[in-house]
Design an enzyme around this catalytic site. Structure first.
Site, PDB file in Angstrom:
ATOM      1  N   ARG A   1       3.274   8.705  15.766  1.00  0.00           N
ATOM      2  CA  ARG A   1       4.329   7.688  15.837  1.00  0.00           C
ATOM      3  C   ARG A   1       5.646   8.250  15.279  1.00  0.00           C
ATOM      4  O   ARG A   1       5.691   8.773  14.176  1.00  0.00           O
ATOM      5  CB  ARG A   1       3.898   6.429  15.056  1.00  0.00           C
TER       6      ARG A   1
ATOM      7  N   ASN B   1       9.830   3.508   0.127  1.00  0.00           N
ATOM      8  CA  ASN B   1       9.971   4.301   1.354  1.00  0.00           C
ATOM      9  C   ASN B   1      11.425   4.701   1.601  1.00  0.00           C
ATOM     10  O   ASN B   1      11.698   5.810   2.061  1.00  0.00           O
ATOM     11  CB  ASN B   1       9.397   3.541   2.550  1.00  0.00           C
TER      12      ASN B   1
ATOM     13  N   CYS C   1       5.856   4.714   9.109  1.00  0.00           N
ATOM     14  CA  CYS C   1       6.433   3.943   7.994  1.00  0.00           C
ATOM     15  C   CYS C   1       7.919   4.193   7.743  1.00  0.00           C
ATOM     16  O   CYS C   1       8.714   3.255   7.827  1.00  0.00           O
ATOM     17  CB  CYS C   1       5.638   4.206   6.736  1.00  0.00           C
TER      18      CYS C   1
ATOM     19  N   GLU D   1       0.841  -1.199   0.000  1.00  0.00           N
ATOM     20  CA  GLU D   1       0.000   0.000   0.000  1.00  0.00           C
ATOM     21  C   GLU D   1       0.881   1.256   0.000  1.00  0.00           C
ATOM     22  O   GLU D   1       1.826   1.351   0.757  1.00  0.00           O
ATOM     23  CB  GLU D   1      -0.913  -0.011   1.238  1.00  0.00           C
TER      24      GLU D   1
END
Ligand code: NAD
Length: 439
Positions: free
Chosen positions: A333, A213, A265, A153
């Site tokens: 986070r 990422n 992430c 995703e």
């Protein structure tokens, strides 16, 4: 299609809701009873723009919530696993929730099903999922076939609905034509002019998420390193950003100097990629540096404050704008704000904070039991009796504030800007002492 989504967090809830909005019959499952009870009452556990309206629109029509996979729609053709895959203390990916969900699938399915890994998981995890499900099926003496697919995703918190509804690409890692075909059928309604499917093998799909990422985190750490050099040599990173971004090979995206990246992430995925490489006998030096640069960058604003006010900050109060790791979300986070707050508290300071959406999460999970923090209801209230303002998240409401009001409320007109939101010359003209990143 009949779909079950295991895990109703930022990803699972968005994915399930968007599939339901497209007319599929979706059941979102979560082990968190409180969350599911609330969702069944139309109460959304997270802040994600537009999500509440879509949930309410589809609730009990095409969208259902349950705590039990066993109660899931018996017609389910596709099960998405979207549970958390958090980082362990040592940087490894914690797959306990993921494997538990896989086990539950093996204990439940009784006809051909496609299992889709939506969570970000280390390369090779799909093979483990197959093994786990197969073991459970054999134990139950149930003879059904299933396919495991990797479908990473790429949605971004804050724009999750738009990202999911209009995807740049849908990466599908599979090893059978049946699975590819089913996935393409499911996603076809999301493309009106031409599809954007990228088919590949499962391991490449799993790796694609980490590579994406890591690439984005690299761009951020790169520009932050350039910004730090700019400060030393007397250059302006804001100008350098525009200078390099105008080259189409580089582009403007993701090259804003700032107080470091956070979120659920980038930090965990960069660390995980480094670990994964190491486990396979490769030292990923660049990836390790991206992380090291970011770890230092998260504290850069605190260092600027300490440089200005001294090592002992007792008796000083700082007003902080923004807690979430980026605007548009209540997700805290790994947010740089938390690192800055803790560092300043350690030096004896008092902190007053304001964030439009993230105060509750920060208070409950990240700043719990910390003394000397005051939570405020407005961006101006937080300034009262503070010695300086620190901006950590570039929420829209901070972009064009009333600087006269800020000056009036602060003890001294000093701003530390972790997101380079303001014009240095304008602020100097208004009588502010203004500190940015990279200038
Ligand atoms: P999250 O922590 O918000 O949600 C995870 C949910 O899974 C929680 O509600 C938890 O209660 C539930 N859960 C755990 N075990 C379960 C089980 N056995 N059965 C049912 N529910 C269970 O996590 P998230 O941010 O949605 O991330 C999920 C995955 O997607 C992670 O792997 C993450 O890396 C990846 N991802 C996240 C984003 C993002 O922006 N948040 C974007 C892309 C990918």
């Amino acid at each position: 299609m009949n779909i079950t989504v295991i895990g109703s967090g930022y990803v699972g809830l968005t994915v399930g809701t968007c599939f339901a909005e497209m007319g599929n019959n979706v059941t979102c499952v979560d082990v968190d009873e409180h969350k599911i009870n609330n969702l069944n009452k139309g109460i959304i556990p997270i802040f994600e723009p537009g999500l509440d309206n879509l949930v309410l629109k589809n609730l009990n029509k095409t969208l259902f919530f349950s705590t039990s996979l066993k109660e899931f729609n018996s017609k389910t053709e596709i099960i998405f696993i979207a549970v958390g895959t958090p980082m362990k203390e040592d940087g490894d990916v914690d797959l306990k929730y993921f494997y538990e969900a896989s086990k539950q699938i093996g204990q439940t399915i009784d006809k051909h099903t496609i299992i889709v890994n939506k969570s970000t998981v280390p390369i090779g995890t799909a093979d483990k999922v197959k093994e786990i499900i197969q073991t459970e099926l054999e134990y139950r003496k149930v003879d059904v076939t299933f396919h495991v697919v990797s479908n990473p995703e790429f949605l971004k918190e804050g724009t999750a609905i738009a990202d999911f509804m209009k995807p740049d690409r849908i990466v599908i890692g599979a090893d059978s034509e049946v699975a590819f075909h089913k996935m393409e059928q499911l996603y076809s309604p999301f493309f009106r002019t031409h599809d954007r499917f990228i088919r590949m093998d499962i391991r490449s799909a799993e790796m694609t998420k980490y590579a994406a990422n890591a690439m984005l985190a690299t761009k951020i750490s790169f520009i932050n390193e350039i910004a730090n050099i700019c400060e030393k040599v007397g250059a302006d990173a804001n100008k350098v950003r525009i200078g390099i971004g105008s080259d189409s090979r580089i582009g403007y995206n993701f090259i804003y100097p700032g107080a470091g990246y956070g979120g659920s992430c980038f930090p965990k995925d960069v660390k995980a990629l480094h670990k994964i490489a190491k486990e396979h006998g490769y030292t990923a030096k660049l990836i390790a540096s991206v992380e090291a640069v970011n770890d230092a960058q998260k504290l850069i604003i605190a260092q600027k404050v300490i440089h200005r006010f001294g090592e002992d900050l007792s008796g000083k109060t700082f007003a902080l704008w923004g807690l979430s790791f980026k605007p548009g979300t209540d997700d805290v986070r790994e947010a740089p704000s938390i690192y800055v707050i803790k560092e300043l508290l350690n030096k004896g300071a008092k902190i007053k904070v304001y964030d439009p959406k993230a105060i509750a999460t920060a208070k409950e999970f990240y700043l719990k039991e910390l003394e000397n923090i005051t939570y405020c209801d407005s961006k101006y209230q937080v300034l009262e009796n503070a010695d300086a303002l620190i901006l950590m998240t570039e929420w829209k409401e901070f972009r064009s504030p009333d600087f006269e009001e800020i000056k009036l409320k602060l003890n001294s007109p000093i701003i530390f800007d972790g997101r380079n939101q303001y014009n240095v010359f304008n602020l100097k003209e208004k009588g502010f002492e203004y500190y940015q990143i990279g200038k």
